[in-house]
Design a protein around this motif. Structure first.
Motif: not given
Length: 933
Positions: A234-247
């Motif tokens: 969906e984009g780099f920002e969602p990918f990064l959040e999906d990988t490094l985010g709190e959940n």
């Protein structure tokens, strides 16, 4: 029934002839895999035990004063050895020492079959990190509770032996058969074992699924690659959040994962550079987690765009970290697959074609070559890469490896039976299909200057440890030639001695030998060796006469003399020219001779055997052409933008001469060959800036235009975690009395180590000062107070010295050169770092001199534009050794007060994180250290 008696002895020294005696003996008897008896006894040596032996073993004089003499136990020992294999770790030492004692007491020495567990381990566990008993025990998960005590060592050696025999028994028939051919030149008498295992294998119905047998050699089958990754983002920002985010994936799968703001900031910078097709310089301070920060945008870009991203590191240590830790971790947490490959130079990969030939010609092999062949045979049942970094070859085995590497193979014809199994070709193919290709700066730079493409094509690259790129590039844009390498080439081709390559070639084609006589080659070989010897001896003499006024002796015992052909003494250099031209004349004649042999064989037949010979001939002609080019450019032609220098071994052979050239600057070369040709190159390191500015590194690398820059701050609280101490009462570092400075340094090291209970790393800029300080500090210490471990004095690699340092409670590690970076000692193992001198380059180093002169001609300040930035970046690397995690605390003690007293000192302190600097007397600094820690 097979009986083994495993023996270990502790002694007062290494030489029974000089009166050394046994002080303890341990014996373990194993019959058919079961321990049936253990025996241990102290032995009264009739002499005091040296203190270093007591330190090593813990055995004191009072332990042995009431013990039996060897005469009292010898019959018991001999009885236990009856009808058994004598087994020991370094069997020749234990058996020879024991037999010397047996003979001294009037008994008949032991004559038994022997098994050496060092040798067997080298062969049967070629991938082990080391072959000391403690290293093997750790690798094989054998408990070793009491090292350097006889019974404990014997018991562990017995456990190791049983594991080795199990490994041997599991080897395929073909490998055992080849080992049988080599066995008679080895130390261990294990032909009976090999024969029994072969008989078992001959009647085994099941074949191993993981192996294939090709031309009599057992090879590990390669693991098939995963399917191509298919994923939509969906984009780099969602990918990064999906990988490094709190959940995200990381926190769900890894309990120890911590989200880091700087890591995500760095990942965004790299992604932005890729999208805008820009180059970027990113300094990521310690604790950022830069490996993960650049792997994520690289994976995203590669998978999304279906294009290769290259990652280059300077050290094999970082490559290993990426391939064994970071990348597998990501592969385990990401919900899609991505492919990685490692690409190294041809010299790293085994040539099966060359190895097969060497196996067939084992008649004249010495022990080291035989051992190396045996190791490689077993390793081939394990390796899928054929990469020499996987196998711990003996030092002399490295010479044999040069004969059997893919580099020695030259061009491998796709029609060759070995082509489909070539490790180098397999690595190339895997790299072509990979999303991420991990390589090193050396191969990257070699690819830039090579006529042939060494790396698969790429548009985007991340260069980690980028502060090393300039020096690596300079080496590859330059030239090297030395007498030893040239002689090695000639010896590799050989002459008419049986077993030499040239002799074997002539023996294979008698008709060719009649037409192109061996004696012609022999004359050429004599002329080449004599003329080269004369040339290099003359150069040695020429530099020796210059050395008193022009050059200084550097740390490693080499003199370096910078020369410019047009400025040298005309008559003296005329002699160099004439000698060089004589060498060139003979080498050209040699190439002509080899070409005629190749033409004759090509016309005579087209067999596989003929192809092997002509391939070798082509390779040797190419190497000789390279010698011609090097002599031309190094000794006959002058190049305005090159620095040339000659190194001689101060105390070495009179022809041990090394010729070098490098470009004075590589900025324009890197710009043309790399940065202007690639879409996006991201350079990162913990040390790219001086006083928060990237301008120095940008100028040196040719990236002054069209490159974005970013500094990522460390998440560590340096103000709370570090204090920087500088003494104000040390003798002048530039004074003539170096001894006074060394003495003051020793006092400070000892006092601070007393406060920190050792756990100290001391960094030097020279081996000479390291050695003198090491020797002097021993005088400050009472015995056993601190364990001193010193690079170049204590044996072992950098990794081994670091491990030894961490394994002792109160230890001090002395290091230079490579210890300024890449040494990671987190936690309480390291509490203080001592930097003895600010790491300025020697002003008389040829490359530095040439660069300084070039800067002066441009009206620039060589100290501010070259010497200082280099020193600051090196200082930052050293400073970074202390704090490796958010919980570390420690003191950096800089003995060199120029960091405070000189105007340029601010460049050092302003380039590191903001820490408290305390400039006071050594006495007050020690009191402050006690209070703060």
């Amino acid at each position: 029934m097979t009986k083994y008696v495993i023996v270990d002895i502790e002694t007062t020294g290494h030489s029974p002839k000089k009166g050394d005696r046994i002080i303890e003996i341990g014996m373990v008897t194993i019959v058919d895999g079961i321990v049936t008896d253990q025996y241990q006894s102290f032995v009264n040596p009739g002499q005091p035990i040296p203190s270093f032996i007591t330190q090593l073993t813990g055995i004191r004089d009072e332990d042995v004063e009431d013990a039996p003499y060897f005469e009292d136990v010898v019959k018991d020992i001999l009885k236990r050895c009856q009808d058994a294999y004598f087994v020991a770790h370094h069997v020749q030492f234990d058996l020879n020492f024991l037999n010397a004692e047996v003979e001294r007491t009037g008994h008949v020495p032991l004559h038994m079959k022997v098994l050496d567990t060092v040798e067997l381990a080298r062969i049967l566990v070629p991938e082990a990190p080391g072959y000391k008993l403690s290293q093997l025990a750790e690798f094989l998960n054998v408990q070793h509770d009491d090292p350097h005590r006889a019974l404990s060592d014997a018991a562990v050696t017995g456990d190791v032996l049983l594991q080795l025999l199990q490994r041997g028994e599991a080897l395929p028939y073909e490998t055992l058969n080849s080992l049988m051919d080599l066995e008679r030149k080895l130390k261990s008498d294990w032909s009976e074992h090999l024969r029994n295992w072969m008989n078992q294998q001959a009647f085994t119905v099941e074949e191993r699924d993981d192996l294939e047998i090709f031309r009599g050699i057992a090879l590990r089958k390669p693991v098939s690659d995963e399917d191509e990754p298919h994923v939509s983002f969906e984009g780099f920002e969602p990918f990064l959040e999906d990988t490094l985010g709190e959940n995200g994936f990381m926190s769900k799968h890894l309990s120890y994962y911590e989200r880091r703001e700087g890591q995500e900031e760095m990942a965004h910078c790299i992604y932005d550079a890729f999208q805008s097709h820009d180059h970027a310089l990113i300094e990521a301070e310690t604790g950022t987690g830069k490996s993960l920060a650049y792997l994520l945008p690289a994976i995203y870009e590669s998978v999304k765009e279906n294009e290769r991203v290259m990652i280059s590191t300077h050290t094999t240590q970082l490559q290993a970290q990426l391939l064994t830790s970071e990348i597998p971790r990501l592969q385990s947490v990401l919900p899609f697959n991505f492919k990685t490959a490692l690409m190294k130079g041809k010299q790293h990969y085994l040539s099966l074609k060359k190895f097969e030939y060497e196996l067939q010609t084992s008649g004249r092999d010495n022990y080291d070559v035989t051992l190396t062949k045996a190791m490689i045979l077993v390793w081939l049942t394990q390796t899928t890469t054929g990469d020499s970094d996987e196998i711990q070859l003996p030092s002399s085995g490295q010479i044999f490896w040069r004969r059997v590497s893919a580099e020695a193979e030259g061009y491998l014809d796709p029609k060759s039976p070995w082509f489909s199994r070539s490790f180098y070709q397999r690595a190339r193919k895997k790299a072509q299909q990979a999303n991420l290709v991990i390589t090193n700066h050396s191969l990257l730079c070699a690819d830039l200057v090579s006529e042939h493409q060494l790396l698969p094509s790429y548009g985007k690259m991340i260069i980690d440890e980028a502060h090393h790129l300039e020096t690596t590039a300079a080496r590859y844009f330059g030239l090297k030639l030395d007498y030893v390498s040239f002689q090695y080439l000639l010896n590799e081709i050989g002459s008419d001695k049986p077993g030499d390559w040239m002799s074997s070639l002539h023996a294979s084609y008698p008709e060719m030998s009649e037409r192109h006589r061996k004696s012609d080659w022999e004359k050429l070989m004599i002329h080449m060796k004599e003329d080269a010897d004369e040339l290099f001896r003359y150069l040695f003499s020429y530099v020796s006469k210059k050395k008193q006024k022009d050059i200084s002796l550097n740390d490693v015992g080499r003199y370096q003399y910078r020369y410019t052909i047009n400025d040298e003494h005309k008559e003296a250099w005329q002699a160099v020219t004439e000698m060089s031209e004589r060498v060139l004349f003979n080498v050209r004649d040699a190439i002509t001779y080899l070409r005629r042999l190749k033409e004759w064989i090509t016309a005579a037949e087209s067999s596989e055997e003929a192809k092997r010979w002509t391939d070798d001939l082509s390779m040797y002609m190419d190497r000789m052409e390279s010698v011609i080019d090097s002599i031309d450019q190094l000794l006959l032609e002058d190049h305005e933008h090159q620095v040339k220098w000659i190194e001689i071994e101060a105390h070495g052979a009179k022809n041990a001469v090394y010729l070098n050239s490098e470009p004075i600057e590589v900025a324009s070369l890197l710009k043309d060959a790399l940065f202007d040709k690639k879409e996006s190159i991201v350079l990162t390191s913990a040390t790219l800036t001086m006083k928060q500015s990237f301008s120095y590194i940008q100028k040196r690398l040719g990236l002054e235009e069209a490159a974005s820059t970013k500094q990522i701050e460390s998440p560590f609280n340096y103000k709370e975690q570090v204090q920087l101490f500088v003494p104000n009462d040390f003798p002048d570092i530039k004074g003539k009395d170096q001894e006074a400075f060394i003495y003051a340094t020793c006092e400070a090291i000892y006092s601070l180590a007393t406060v920190t209970k050792g756990r100290m790393l001391v960094l030097f800029t020279s081996y000479d000062m390291l050695r003198k300080t090491y020797s002097a500090i021993k005088e400050f210490m009472t015995q056993d107070e601190f364990v001193l471990i010193a690079q170049g004095i204590s044996s072992g690699s950098r990794a081994r010295l670091k491990k030894n340092f961490q394994s002792f409670d109160q230890s001090i590690l002395f290091g230079t050169s490579s210890f300024w970076e890449g040494v990671d000692i987190p936690g309480e193992d390291l509490s203080s770092l001592v930097i003895v001198r600010l790491p300025f380059q020697p002003p008389d180093h040829p490359v530095y001199e040439a660069k300084a002169e070039a800067l002066k001609e441009q009206g620039r300040n060589a100290f501010m534009d070259l010497s200082l930035p280099n020193a600051v970046i090196r200082f930052k690397q050293g400073f970074g050794r202390l704090i490796r995690s958010s919980t570390d605390r420690g003191i950096v003690f800089v003995c060199d007060d120029r960091i405070v007293t000189k105007k340029y000192g601010k460049y050092f302190t302003d380039s590191i994180p903001n820490v408290k600097v305390v400039h006071d007397s050594t006495h007050h600094l020690m009191n402050h250290a006690k209070d703060w820690l």
